[in-house]
Scaffold this active site. Sequence first.
Site, PDB file in Angstrom:
ATOM      1  N   ARG A 238      -9.129  -7.748  -4.280  1.00 44.37           N
ATOM      2  CA  ARG A 238      -7.963  -7.918  -3.414  1.00 44.37           C
ATOM      3  C   ARG A 238      -6.716  -7.748  -4.279  1.00 44.37           C
ATOM      4  NH1 ARG A 238     -10.808  -6.968   0.262  1.00 44.37           N
ATOM      5  NH2 ARG A 238     -11.277  -8.246   2.085  1.00 44.37           N
ATOM      6  N   GLU A 267       0.218  -4.642   0.124  1.00 45.94           N
ATOM      7  CA  GLU A 267      -0.665  -3.612   0.661  1.00 45.94           C
ATOM      8  C   GLU A 267      -0.290  -3.351   2.111  1.00 45.94           C
ATOM      9  OE1 GLU A 267      -4.815  -3.798  -0.626  1.00 45.94           O
ATOM     10  OE2 GLU A 267      -5.361  -3.234   1.422  1.00 45.94           O
ATOM     11  N   HIS A 286      -7.303   1.455  -0.303  1.00 52.20           N
ATOM     12  CA  HIS A 286      -8.315   0.473   0.128  1.00 52.20           C
ATOM     13  C   HIS A 286      -9.473   1.163   0.876  1.00 52.20           C
ATOM     14  CE1 HIS A 286      -8.780  -4.097   1.134  1.00 52.20           C
ATOM     15  NE2 HIS A 286      -9.948  -3.523   0.900  1.00 52.20           N
TER      16      HIS A 286
HETATM   17  C1  DGY Z   1     -14.032  -5.834   2.646  1.00 54.86           C
HETATM   18  O1  DGY Z   1     -14.971  -5.657   3.431  1.00 54.86           O
HETATM   19  O2  DGY Z   1     -13.658  -6.966   2.325  1.00 54.86           O
HETATM   20  C2  DGY Z   1     -13.362  -4.628   2.061  1.00 54.86           C
HETATM   21  O3  DGY Z   1     -12.199  -4.928   1.401  1.00 54.86           O
HETATM   22  C3  DGY Z   1     -13.147  -3.561   3.099  1.00 54.86           C
HETATM   23  O4  DGY Z   1     -14.383  -3.085   3.456  1.00 54.86           O
END
Ligand code: DGY
Length: 326
Positions: A238, A267, A286
Amino acid sequence: MSKPKVFVTRIIPERGLTRILQHTDATVWQDELPPPRDVLLERAHDCDGLVTLLTDKVDGELFDAAPRLKVVANYAVGFDNIDIPAATKRGIPVTNTPGVLTETTADLAFTLIMACGRRIAEGRDYAKSGKWRTWGPLLLLGQDIYGATIGIAGIGRIGYAVARRAKAFNMTILYNDAVRSDMAEKELGAQYVSKQELLARSDFLSLHVPLTPETRHYINTDALALMKPNAVLVNTSRGPVVDTMALFEALKAHRIFAAGLDVTDPEPLPADHPLYTLDNALIVPHIASASFETRNRMADLAADNLIAGLEGRLPPNCLNPDVMRK
Ligand code: DGY
């Protein structure tokens, strides 16, 4: 009997969406961008179920706006967008989509490791720009991946899958986590080290910690100062796990070699952000889980979780199963 009402906050792949539409009276938000907050609160009002994304804030205010809510099915493995204690307090099961995206996400982490180590984005730009006039002994020299030392911060499912790839590249595997992994140590020969040692010894550092108050800015100015000048940092966890401006300064001053970011803070990273001006920063939007099959599987799982919750059964991927036992 009328079908349960559901709001799906974005168009998800057809395989899961078709089942949701068969089992429920679902409205699907059609825009490319997430529903604005006031719309989400209003749409949730008479819903029995919600299918949310990592871009939706799911908190006490939303639960209070949705008095009939029986389940939240988050279309992601990460759930830092959801206030789980607030859901538990109100007896609402919350689910995620673990497992199905592990290998695809690890593939992208390794792609960034290789692309940054070998300066692939710079090479592409160079070739396209007309600067390529001859083979050059010193042209675009990068870092070897094979045989290098990789550090894995967080050896959960995805971190482990990255380490498995690293083993095939004959890398020395270091890891740090709150708990030690017998499996990683026995099967991959991974060595548990302190965070300081991980930072100081890794040629490639791949981040796989969940975002929590403790891991916010896990990589900050002090952490970057401990890293090697040849080090490549890769973040597929993240964005806020890395202090963006500290990373910008370190990359600009070439205190580390490069960074590959699938996630950013903020983001999305705005187009005029200074990080984009650096050749040694490779930023993608992402997309770590973005393969056709994985996104289908995530949709399947979200549908399974939603339908189970609506039927009063324990969803397969419930994050707060205690609410079902009460
Ligand atoms: C998640 O699933 O947490 C990813 O960041 C996106 O698929």
